[in-house]
Design a protein around this motif. Structure first.
Motif: not given
Length: 822
Positions: A188, A191-192, A195, A200, A509, A513
């Motif tokens: 993950d 994802k973090q 965020s 981004h 990964r 994405y």
């Protein structure tokens, strides 16, 4: 207070003007030996062979407690100021660790030398903590060393909260949660990371704005001005957008206090700062710790965290105002910047629009301000925006520009000109160019020589208030200009790997994405670019910024895929093989970026032809194979042999012996390794072999029917020796008469031209020499004949011009310096 005083009571304090001695220097020889014996780790006599690490620390703690009691009895005066408090000192402090030790012990406190388990201490003293320890020690009472010093001076225990280290952050500054994922090996992590990434969010907002513009264009075709029309361009930009929005959301006055927006403290980057902070030299991208040190005494720097929801909300309100202003085109540049285009307007009409937009934006964004530049071209609007900042507007016209306008603008103010390019232009002439007024005096040819033809033309037009052809596409071809042309991912924080297999998983990964995003856009890619950041040789393994990149060497490589695709296996395998070709050790990797270029729309009507793998077909039972074959032929389904993975017999035998659980993984690794070897070493071997074959076959065209080149016919003959004999007989037969026939000459000229076009110039040269020798031998007897003179004309006007026209090819291939003269 008559308590412990370090300057008077401490055995380490310097009580005279003599040079200070350390504690060890102050001991006698016997005392030093006794001190060493007491600290010795060898406890074999007391504990024997079973003496463990835990026993050592237990005994060490007992000895330290005994030493503290002796110190308190000798220098203490009964003060219990820190009674019931246990303190641990972390890192460098001022006063130092030994001084704080004596202060705490002399005043009834307990000093813990090592933090063996949680709960042993009540307070931790530190002047600074890295991010990792802030997370680990978040549940402790962490305060600065001034708490101990000030409590002793006041004679009472002061509230530790007033000296809390973590409260050095503003209360509205968001703290990193304890559950934060900081390992790039975690599934993950991406994802973090996204965020919390400001860049981004900016990239997503920018792409969404441009996609929305293209959708508006498709739903309701916008009026695009013609290239001959006179237009008015408004360039509108927020003043320090992030700082303004964050300040308004948290009740700060953006014009009165120095404000910066950042993630954390010390080594965190400043994303945005207001103009009040810029007065003290603070700039975007600077570290927070550096900015704090630049503040004058008594002036506090306000640090605010990211509020992405507020940023997005204010941006939508900003663009809604622009769409409601009846512009013909609203072109999105970024979340807080836009270019608006309309027809010709007078100066008063432009002023009315500028005032209205600024007033409306201020009302809906709680006082945030925008600056506006207005002109007859994109570059004039951009330069007028530079002059209008902060919190203003300026309207300029190409005909009404004076020297004052240009003299107040620097070279860096031109669009597309950075600091390094500006220095190059400035130092090109003497005296150095300082502003755009001086740059206007520079000739166009000089600009081209300085920065290149394309950039030179662009700057030359810009300082005259005109847009170059590339910039004009934004106004006159906006749909093509704003279409998405690439898709990328860039991770430059937290990258720490130990093995190549961890990097492979991370690439998988990242690729997944990007492919998900690619399929959302309904597009495919035909070119991949991998860029990595490799730690520089002279850079520390861990840079000052926690898990940052530090100083790195960038390495990039692109690869083409032949046909556009969105297949995960194809793209991921290509990226992994590209990474291996860059030769970067896993532990040296500090950043990785993957970019999909040359995006193409997915063809919806393109169907894949069905086929059956030949290997699967051969494994069918013999009694049904023929029936299935007939059925496949009936349905036009081909039996195709798929390209085998390059695995030799030894590797195949080795793979067959492996457990089935890891067989596929090993086979995939061998496939990737073979692909890397093929793209590097095998290509070099193929090029060497090709050059050797060229040398061997350099004279193959002399082999007649065995030539490797396509045959060129003359009079239905392909053998060059026979053609030579035919030409010589032709010369002998016509030299004493009227010469060669006109139609025969045309055929001969076509033959020579085909030889020249296929780089077989040595054959033309051989024909020329033979005819020249033949004429020289026959000149004594037939020089008066018309035929002899006609063949001389053929030699001089037909054959020699072809040789001279193509002599550069002959010189390049044969490395000779030849000129063909009469």
């Amino acid at each position: 207070m008559s308590g412990y005083n370090y300057e008077e009571d401490s055995p380490l304090a310097n009580k005279s003007n003599i040079p200070e001695k350390s504690f060890l220097e102050s001991l006698s020889d016997d005392g030093l030996l006794e001190y060493i014996a007491g600290l010795s780790q060898e406890q074999g006599e007391d504990h024997g062979e079973q003496y463990s690490r835990g026993d050592y620390f237990h005994d060490k703690q007992k000895r330290q407690e005994k030493q503290d009691r002796e110190f308190r009895e000798r220098y203490g005066n009964g003060s219990e100021l820190f009674s019931g408090i246990s303190i641990y000192v972390n890192g460098f402090t001022k006063p130092g660790r030994l001084q704080l030790h004596e202060m705490v012990v002399a005043n009834g406190g307990k000093f813990v030398h090592f933090l063996s388990c949680k709960g042993r201490v009540s307070h931790i003293i530190a002047s600074n903590l890295p991010l990792k320890k802030r997370v680990e020690l978040a549940s402790y009472k962490i305060c600065r060393p001034e708490w101990i010093v000030d409590s002793i001076e006041e004679g009472k225990l002061l509230p530790w909260q007033d000296y809390a280290l973590l409260s050095d952050q503003d209360e509205i500054q968001p703290k990193l949660p304890q559950t934060a994922i900081v390992s790039c090996k975690h599934p993950d992590f991406l994802k973090q990371f996204f965020s919390k990434s400001r860049l981004h969010h900016l990239s997503n907002w920018k792409s969404d704005l441009r996609a929305e513009f293209c959708e508006r264009f498709l739903e309701k075709p916008l009026r695009i001005p013609g290239k001959s029309e006179v237009v008015t361009v408004f360039h509108i930009d927020f003043d320090c957008f992030f700082a303004s929005v964050s300040a308004a959301a948290n009740g700060f006055d953006i014009h009165a206090e120095p404000i910066v927006v950042c993630h954390g403290t010390k080594n965190s980057d400043i994303a945005s700062c207001n103009y009040e902070a810029r007065r003290y030299g603070i700039r975007n991208g600077m570290w927070v710790g550096t900015a704090v040190r630049m503040m004058p005494r008594g002036k506090k720097l306000v640090r605010l965290g990211y509020d992405f929801e507020q940023f997005e909300l204010m941006s939508k309100r900003f663009y809604q105002i622009l769409h409601d202003s009846q512009f013909e085109l609203v072109l999105p540049i970024s979340i807080d910047e836009a270019v608006c285009v309309t027809g010709y307007l007078t100066h008063s009409e432009c002023e009315l629009i500028c005032r209205g937009i600024r007033e409306n934006v201020s009302n809906v964004t709680n006082g945030c301000t925008v600056s506006i530049g207005c002109g007859g071209s994109l570059v004039l609007a951009r330069l007028a925006l530079k002059r209008s900042k902060p919190d203003g507007y300026q309207i300029v016209d190409c005909d009404g520009l004076d020297d004052v306008f240009w003299s107040h603008l620097k070279i860096e103010d031109l669009p597309g000109v950075g600091h390094s390019l500006a220095c190059k232009i400035s130092e090109y002439s003497y005296p150095p160019i300082g502003n755009l007024l001086e740059l206007r005096q520079m000739a166009q040819d000089s600009l081209r020589r300085c920065v290149g033809e394309k950039m030179g033309n662009k700057i030359y037009l810009a300082v005259r208030g005109k847009d170059d052809e590339e910039s004009c596409k934004m106004i006159y071809e906006p749909r093509q200009f704003f279409q998405r042309k690439s898709l990328s991912i860039d991770i430059n924080w937290g990258i720490r790997f130990d093995t190549i297999y961890e990097i492979d998983e991370f690439i998988d990964r990242c690729t997944q994405y990007l492919i998900d995003k690619l399929r959302e856009l309904d597009k495919k890619t035909s070119q991949l670019t991998l860029k990595i950041m490799k730690r520089s040789k002279d850079e520390a393994i861990e840079p000052p910024k926690y898990l940052g990149m530090g100083k790195c060497d960038p390495v990039a490589r692109s690869t083409r895929l032949g046909v556009p695709t969105d297949e995960f296996g194809v793209i991921a395998t290509e990226i992994k093989s590209t990474f291996r070709s860059l030769c970067c050790p896993p532990r040296e990797l500090r950043g990785i970026a993957i970019q999909f270029n040359k995006l193409e729309k997915t063809a919806s009507n393109q169907a894949k032809l069905p086929f059956v793998d030949a290997k699967i077909y051969q494994n069918l039972p013999s009694d049904v194979k023929s029936e299935i074959g007939r059925e496949l032929n009936k349905r036009s389904i081909n039996i195709r042999r798929t390209a085998p993975k390059r695995i030799n017999s030894y590797q195949e035998q080795f793979i067959q012996e492996l457990p089935t659980q890891i067989r596929g993984e090993v086979e995939n690794e061998i496939h990737i390794t073979n692909k890397v070897n093929k793209t590097k070493f095998d290509e070099i071997k193929e090029q060497v072999a090709k050059r050797q074959n060229e040398k061997v076959n350099a004279k193959s065209h002399f082999l007649g029917e065995n030539t490797i080149l396509l045959p060129i016919k003359f009079q239905n003959q392909t053998n060059f020796k026979k053609i030579i004999q035919l030409v010589m007989n032709w010369v002998d037969g016509t030299i004493r008469s009227q010469g060669p026939h006109e139609k025969d000459l045309r055929l001969f000229e076509k033959y020579l031209q085909r030889l020249s076009d296929t780089n077989r110039l040595p054959l033309v040269l051989r024909i020329c020499k033979l005819i020249s020798v033949k004429l020289e031998l026959r000149s004594e007897f037939f020089s008066h004949c018309n035929g002899f003179q006609e063949w001389e004309k053929v030699l001089l006007q037909m054959i020699l011009p072809k040789l001279n026209k193509n002599k550069h090819t002959f010189q390049t291939v044969r490395k000779l310096d030849i000129d063909f003269d009469t």
